[in-house]
Design a protein around this motif. Structure first.
Motif, PDB file in Angstrom:
ATOM      1  N   PHE A   1       1.380   1.755   2.376  1.00  0.00           N
ATOM      2  CA  PHE A   1       2.010   1.047   3.545  1.00  0.00           C
ATOM      3  C   PHE A   1       2.247  -0.499   3.541  1.00  0.00           C
ATOM      4  CE2 PHE A   1       0.807   4.739   5.468  1.00  0.00           C
ATOM      5  CZ  PHE A   1      -0.489   5.293   5.130  1.00  0.00           C
TER       6      PHE A   1
ATOM      7  N   LEU B   1      -0.391   8.927   5.861  1.00  0.00           N
ATOM      8  CA  LEU B   1      -1.830   8.712   6.389  1.00  0.00           C
ATOM      9  C   LEU B   1      -2.566  10.310   5.863  1.00  0.00           C
ATOM     10  CD1 LEU B   1      -0.910   7.013   9.801  1.00  0.00           C
ATOM     11  CD2 LEU B   1      -2.409   5.963   7.823  1.00  0.00           C
TER      12      LEU B   1
ATOM     13  N   LYS C   1      -2.332  11.591   3.589  1.00  0.00           N
ATOM     14  CA  LYS C   1      -2.693  11.516   1.991  1.00  0.00           C
ATOM     15  C   LYS C   1      -4.095  10.850   1.911  1.00  0.00           C
ATOM     16  CE  LYS C   1       1.499  12.189  -0.120  1.00  0.00           C
ATOM     17  NZ  LYS C   1       2.586  11.977  -1.227  1.00  0.00           N
ATOM     18  N   PHE C   2      -4.348  10.131   2.933  1.00  0.00           N
ATOM     19  CA  PHE C   2      -5.474   9.201   2.749  1.00  0.00           C
ATOM     20  C   PHE C   2      -6.941  10.005   3.194  1.00  0.00           C
ATOM     21  CE2 PHE C   2      -4.338   5.671   0.517  1.00  0.00           C
ATOM     22  CZ  PHE C   2      -2.798   5.536   0.647  1.00  0.00           C
TER      23      PHE C   2
ATOM     24  N   ASN D   1      -9.712   3.112   0.889  1.00  0.00           N
ATOM     25  CA  ASN D   1      -8.477   2.170   0.736  1.00  0.00           C
ATOM     26  C   ASN D   1      -7.963   1.995   1.801  1.00  0.00           C
ATOM     27  OD1 ASN D   1      -9.304   1.852  -1.995  1.00  0.00           O
ATOM     28  ND2 ASN D   1      -7.515   3.356  -2.692  1.00  0.00           N
ATOM     29  N   LEU D   2      -7.710   3.011   2.669  1.00  0.00           N
ATOM     30  CA  LEU D   2      -7.093   3.064   4.089  1.00  0.00           C
ATOM     31  C   LEU D   2      -7.991   2.024   5.074  1.00  0.00           C
ATOM     32  CD1 LEU D   2      -4.611   4.003   5.506  1.00  0.00           C
ATOM     33  CD2 LEU D   2      -5.874   6.103   6.495  1.00  0.00           C
TER      34      LEU D   2
ATOM     35  N   ASP E   1       1.096  -3.004   2.260  1.00  0.00           N
ATOM     36  CA  ASP E   1       0.196  -4.437   2.759  1.00  0.00           C
ATOM     37  C   ASP E   1       0.196  -5.180   1.732  1.00  0.00           C
ATOM     38  OD1 ASP E   1      -3.037  -4.573   4.314  1.00  0.00           O
ATOM     39  OD2 ASP E   1      -1.726  -6.139   3.846  1.00  0.00           O
TER      40      ASP E   1
ATOM     41  N   ASN F   1     -10.190   7.924   3.311  1.00  0.00           N
ATOM     42  CA  ASN F   1     -10.258   7.347   1.979  1.00  0.00           C
ATOM     43  C   ASN F   1     -10.623   5.821   2.311  1.00  0.00           C
ATOM     44  OD1 ASN F   1      -9.175   5.815  -0.418  1.00  0.00           O
ATOM     45  ND2 ASN F   1      -8.564   7.552  -1.100  1.00  0.00           N
TER      46      ASN F   1
ATOM     47  N   GLU G   1      -9.817   0.156   4.353  1.00  0.00           N
ATOM     48  CA  GLU G   1      -9.601  -1.417   3.841  1.00  0.00           C
ATOM     49  C   GLU G   1      -8.580  -2.140   4.432  1.00  0.00           C
ATOM     50  OE1 GLU G   1     -10.921  -3.875  -0.131  1.00  0.00           O
ATOM     51  OE2 GLU G   1      -9.421  -1.870  -0.482  1.00  0.00           O
ATOM     52  N   ILE G   2      -7.433  -1.308   4.428  1.00  0.00           N
ATOM     53  CA  ILE G   2      -6.389  -2.117   4.912  1.00  0.00           C
ATOM     54  C   ILE G   2      -6.097  -1.848   6.720  1.00  0.00           C
ATOM     55  CG2 ILE G   2      -4.679  -1.634   2.854  1.00  0.00           C
ATOM     56  CD1 ILE G   2      -3.401   0.262   4.643  1.00  0.00           C
TER      57      ILE G   2
ATOM     58  N   ALA H   1      -3.544   2.643  -0.739  1.00  0.00           N
ATOM     59  CA  ALA H   1      -3.024   2.524   0.650  1.00  0.00           C
ATOM     60  C   ALA H   1      -2.238   1.114   0.920  1.00  0.00           C
ATOM     61  CB  ALA H   1      -4.635   2.232   1.565  1.00  0.00           C
TER      62      ALA H   1
END
Lengths: 804, 181
Positions: free
Chosen positions: A65, B39, B41-42, B167-168, A67, B165, B170-171, A61
């Protein structure tokens, strides 16, 4: 490797043990360390993989994106692992997005992933694709150092080395201690072997300490010793046997080593070679050889030594005092089982006595033991040589055949001892009368030959022959008696008569017989006539064979008349030969030959058969009185034929005449040839009833002592006595005396050869019983006899009638 | 080429920072489609048999100025499913949508109002207006200082059975755990 081989077993064992353990340890350590290194790296990689995958997964992610803060945070978490040197995240364009360096690395993450120098860097590196929805959106690169691994490797290596060294030391110590387990039994075995060798004692055995390979070695060794012990003892006993045998041997035994030195001789060898105490020496022995025997023996010895060919020889040894002894030497080579030469073994025998006997026997072979003269064999040798030599030189050789006259009579009457003495004396006299070079030999009982060499002419021979006759005619004084013995000599010359020894002997023989025929005590030279005579005789012999087969004989009968009254008392059968070409052949011309060839037996049997047969017929016809006799002459051969009596008896049976009708006439000389035997034969014949007459009485050598023993019926006075009546008074006296004596001995007397009336009258006056002769009747054929008998019968009847 | 393009974009973004709230920079709207796509995809979309044709319906309102850009992601695949962009009238039926994109001009009251229906239909709501997530929108995204800023209403996602997801999450700068504030 060579260095190792030169070390002791102990050192070798230690070296081997230590080297082995060291090598194994090194190998193990190296392997272990390598594995350590490998697995360390493996672990690091695995760890790295895990880390990378986690970070990559977590960063999807953040990367999508962009980050960067999050990305950095993610990379920072790698700090937990001290081995991570740097980490970089690249987007799908391989452009650096985030990175983190743990240490002050010279090389930070490059902007472009492609420029990352991988494989050349000292780090363990990996790339991790960052995927979102199965699509790679970026790459995570992590580089780690392996310092930890290396440092751990170093620690472990050090540890391993310490262990290795300790292990080597322990191995060394243990090996040093334990090698004794192997070397000690070996040393013990070596000591045992040394003991055996030093003491030469094969009964010693090795100690078996353990039941391992060394123990087995000890067992095998002991087994070998047992075998050696038993072989050693059999060898010893074998040697002992050899010593005993050779010491007792009657043969000299010697043993020589391969170098040619005599290493052993037995007692007998010393005796034969007369070497009591000295060391026997081969060269010295060879030096004692007779010169003639030295070279041949050396040759044989050489072959023995070089080619190992067995040898044997008879040689002479010359002793210090010069005496010669004969020895028989044999030698052979000895070899081991593998064929290696061990030496030579031989024997020496004293054959001096044997040799002497051999020479004696040789003498015997060539010399007559009684007289010492050469015997037949030697004589033949000399004759052959002489004949050969004559062909080379220009001289002649004479061969004299000597036959003692009447020797048999001497032997019979005076005994064999006198006979032998006579022969010896004759031999001496003969030898005396010839030269050195001439050979006198005794070739038979009473036969001698003389070979006169170097003869110039026949006269020389004649002189010698004459000398011999004279010498032998002198009486021999033997055993107090004077003995007269004469000799008949036949002489032949070579090359004049023949150059063949056999022919010469035959010639001399013929000549000698001629001498006998001419009255004995003379010599005759061989002439071709004698040969002719022989050939003639051979022809007669052949023709006689034919004559027998073809019945060419005819019988003539000479009547025997009683002188007193002119009556026939019988006939004497005379055989004639009607030869197809030669006509009538009288008996004197063929009977002697038939006698010699033995054909007389057949002829005699034929005569006997026909005579008896015809006589039988005549008696049955009444032409001959019933007590008349047919007289048939027997020759010497017939007389001594063992089948004689059988033949006669068979013929008597066949011809159906009484035995007393047969009278067999035997000449005085035949009887006197072997008186005793003759008397026996006569008695046998007489026992069958057959009459016997002694023919040609007065011409033989019978004595009155014998005469009275003869079982005979008739005594025929020989014609030689009748022939000279009335001129020869002596003959008349003899005849008269014979008639009287015969009558006194109860014998009838027949006088032969009456040809004149005076003779007949004389005989009548002297009371001779019967007569035979041309005056009374010549020999008649059977028809003639028939006629004669008939006429005689008629005359007798007439006379009787006129007397009446 | 792409690098320079990115730089240009960043520069432009910086320049147009002030227009973030009221007006979208024309570049931002161009990248909305991209963000939407990314997005999507997550989200752990349910496993559907790939043999069956089962598109992901991305609905957007007619009034969305980025509609033309949305075509860019039409028929692109997410987890094996084609995105079908569907335009709706403002008050049209949206139950067939898988993803409902609410552009900036749409009030957050919409999502509040239709929360239950949206949850019931398991629709992923993505908006760009401030407070979208706070008001029950599942994912809110915007550009702040040229960086994507994401806010997630975890509860709304949970209610709509939408799995996001980790990971998403998380960010995400903010994660709401309440349905609505």
């Amino acid at each position: 490797m060579k260095l190792l081989q030169t070390q002791t077993v102990r050192t070798k064992l230690v070296i081997i043990a230590v080297t082995t353990s060291t090598l194994i340890l090194l190998l193990t350590t190296a392997a272990f360390l390598s594995l350590e290194l490998y697995f360390g790296h493996q672990d690091l990689n695995k760890k790295l993989t895990v880390l990378g995958q986690v970070i990559a997964e977590r960063s999807t992610a953040a990367l999508t994106f962009r980050d960067e803060r999050q990305l950095k945070t993610n990379l920072l978490s790698l700090e937990a692992d001290s081995s991570v040197v740097k980490s970089c995240i690249y987007d799908e364009e391989k452009v650096l997005i985030a990175s983190h360096l743990m240490t002050q690395d010279r090389q930070s993450c490059p902007q472009m992933m492609a420029t990352l120098k991988t494989n050349e860097s000292p780090y363990v590196e990996q790339y991790f694709p960052i995927k979102l929805d199965n699509q790679i959106i970026g790459t995570l690169y992590i580089a780690c150092h392996d310092n930890d691994i290396i440092s751990r490797f170093k620690q472990v290596s050090l540890f391993a080395i310490i262990i290795l060294i300790s292990a080597v030391i322990i191995a060394l110590l243990l090996a040093t201690k334990l090698q004794r387990i192997v070397t000690s039994p070996l040393r013990l075995l070596a000591t045992t072997i040394r003991n055996i060798i030093q003491r030469n004692d094969f009964s010693i055995r090795a100690n078996k300490q353990h039941d391992d390979e060394l123990g087995h070695l000890a067992d095998i060794f002991n087994e070998l010793l047992s075998k050696i012990e038993s072989e050693h003892s059999s060898l010893k006993s074998s040697e002992e046997k050899f010593r005993k045998l050779t010491s007792l041997s009657p043969v000299g035994i010697f043993q020589i080593n391969p170098e040619g030195e005599i290493i052993y001789v037995n007692q007998r060898w010393r005796e034969i070679n007369n070497i009591k105490h000295q060391e026997p020496n081969l060269q010295a022995w060879f030096a004692n050889l007779h010169p003639d025997d030295s070279l041949p023996l050396n040759k044989l010895w050489h072959r023995l030594v070089t080619e190992h060919e067995d040898m044997s020889s008879e040689v002479r040894l010359i002793a210090k005092n010069g005496s010669i002894s004969w020895v028989y030497i044999q030698a052979t080579s000895l070899h081991s089982k593998e064929g290696k030469l061990l030496g030579f073994l031989g024997s020496v025998s004293d054959i001096s006595e044997l040799k002497k006997a051999q020479i004696q026997m040789e003498n015997l072979a060539f010399y007559d033991p009684l007289t010492g003269l050469a015997n037949r064999r030697l004589f033949k040798n000399r004759l052959a040589k002489a004949v050969k030599s004559v062909q080379r030189t220009n001289t002649s050789i004479a061969l004299l055949f000597l036959d003692l006259d009447q020797f048999k009579r001497v032997n019979d009457t005076l005994g064999h001892d006198i006979g032998d003495a006579l022969l010896k004396e004759i031999a001496r006299r003969l030898d005396h009368n010839v030269r050195e070079n001439d050979t006198v030999s005794r070739i038979g009982g009473d036969e001698f030959t003389i070979l006169l060499t170097d003869v110039n002419n026949t006269n020389d021979v004649r002189i010698v022959a004459q000398k011999i006759l004279q010498s032998l005619s002198r009486p021999f004084m033997l055993n107090g008696q004077d003995i007269i013995s004469t000799v008949s000599i036949g002489i032949t010359m070579t090359p004049e008569d023949s150059i063949d020894p056999n022919t010469l002997m035959k010639n001399a023989d013929l000549a000698m017989y001629r001498a006998k025929e001419l009255g004995r005590n003379n010599f005759q030279f061989f002439s071709e006539d004698m040969n002719t005579a022989i050939l003639h005789n051979l022809e007669i012999e052949k023709e006689l064979n034919s004559a027998i087969k073809r019945n060419q004989f005819i019988l003539m009968y000479q009547p025997k008349i009683r002188i007193a009254d002119n009556t026939i008392t019988g006939v004497e059968t005379l055989v004639r030969w009607r030869h197809p070409e030669k006509g009538i052949i009288p008996p004197d011309n063929f009977i002697p030959i038939a006698e010699e060839t033995g054909q007389i037996i057949k002829i005699g049997a034929w005569v006997l058969e026909h005579s008896c047969h015809e006589m039988g017929a005549l008696i049955r016809e009444g032409l001959m009185p019933e007590d008349s006799k047919v007289a048939v002459n027997l020759s010497a051969k017939q007389f001594s034929d063992p089948d004689l009596l059988k033949t006669v008896l068979d013929i008597l049976v066949q011809s159906k005449i009484d035995p007393l009708n047969l009278e067999l006439e035997i000449t005085e000389s035949i009887i006197m040839d072997d008186v005793e035997a003759a008397i026996q034969i006569m008695e046998t014949i007489k026992s069958k009833g057959i009459h016997l007459a002694i023919d040609d009485f007065g011409t033989g050598y019978s004595s009155l002592a014998y005469l009275k023993r003869f079982p005979i019926d008739v005594l025929k006075v020989d014609r030689s006595f009748v022939k000279d009546i009335p001129e020869d008074k002596t003959d008349m006296a003899i005849t008269s005396a014979v008639i009287a004596m015969a009558h006194k001995l109860s014998m009838r007397v027949v006088a032969e050869g009456i040809e004149t009336q005076e003779q007949l009258d004389f005989l009548r006056d002297n009371n001779c019983d019967d007569g035979q002769g041309y005056l009374l009747s010549r020999p008649l054929t059977l028809p003639q006899l028939h006629h004669f008998l008939v006429s005689n019968q008629k005359a007798t009847v007439k006379r009787t009638l006129s007397e009446q | 080429m792409k690098v320079s393009l990115l730089r240009t974009w960043i520069l432009c973004s910086l320049i147009s920072a002030t227009n973030a709230e009221a007006n979208e920079h024309p570049d931002e709207s161009a990248f909305t489609a991209t963000y939407l796509y990314q997005l999507a995809k997550f989200i752990n979309w349910p496993n559907i048999d790939p043999m069956q044709h089962n598109p992901l319906y991305l609905c957007a309102f007619d009034s969305d100025p980025a509609n033309d850009d949305l075509q860019k992601i039409h028929l692109r695949q997410v987890q094996g499913r084609e995105i079908k962009v569907h335009y709706l009238k403002e008050h049209a039926e949206f139950s067939t949508c898988d993803i409902l994109f609410l552009h900036r001009k749409i009030s957050n009251a919409f999502v509040k109002k239709h929360y239950d229906s949206l949850s019931k239909n398991k629709i992923l709501t993505i908006g760009k207006r401030d407070g979208f997530a706070n008001h029950g929108g599942i994912i809110q995204f915007s550009l702040k200082e040229n960086l994507l800023d994401v806010e997630i209403n975890f509860q709304a996602a949970k209610d709509a059975n939408i799995q996001i997801n980790a990971n998403l999450i998380e960010i995400a700068s903010k994660v709401y755990y309440q349905r609505q504030s």
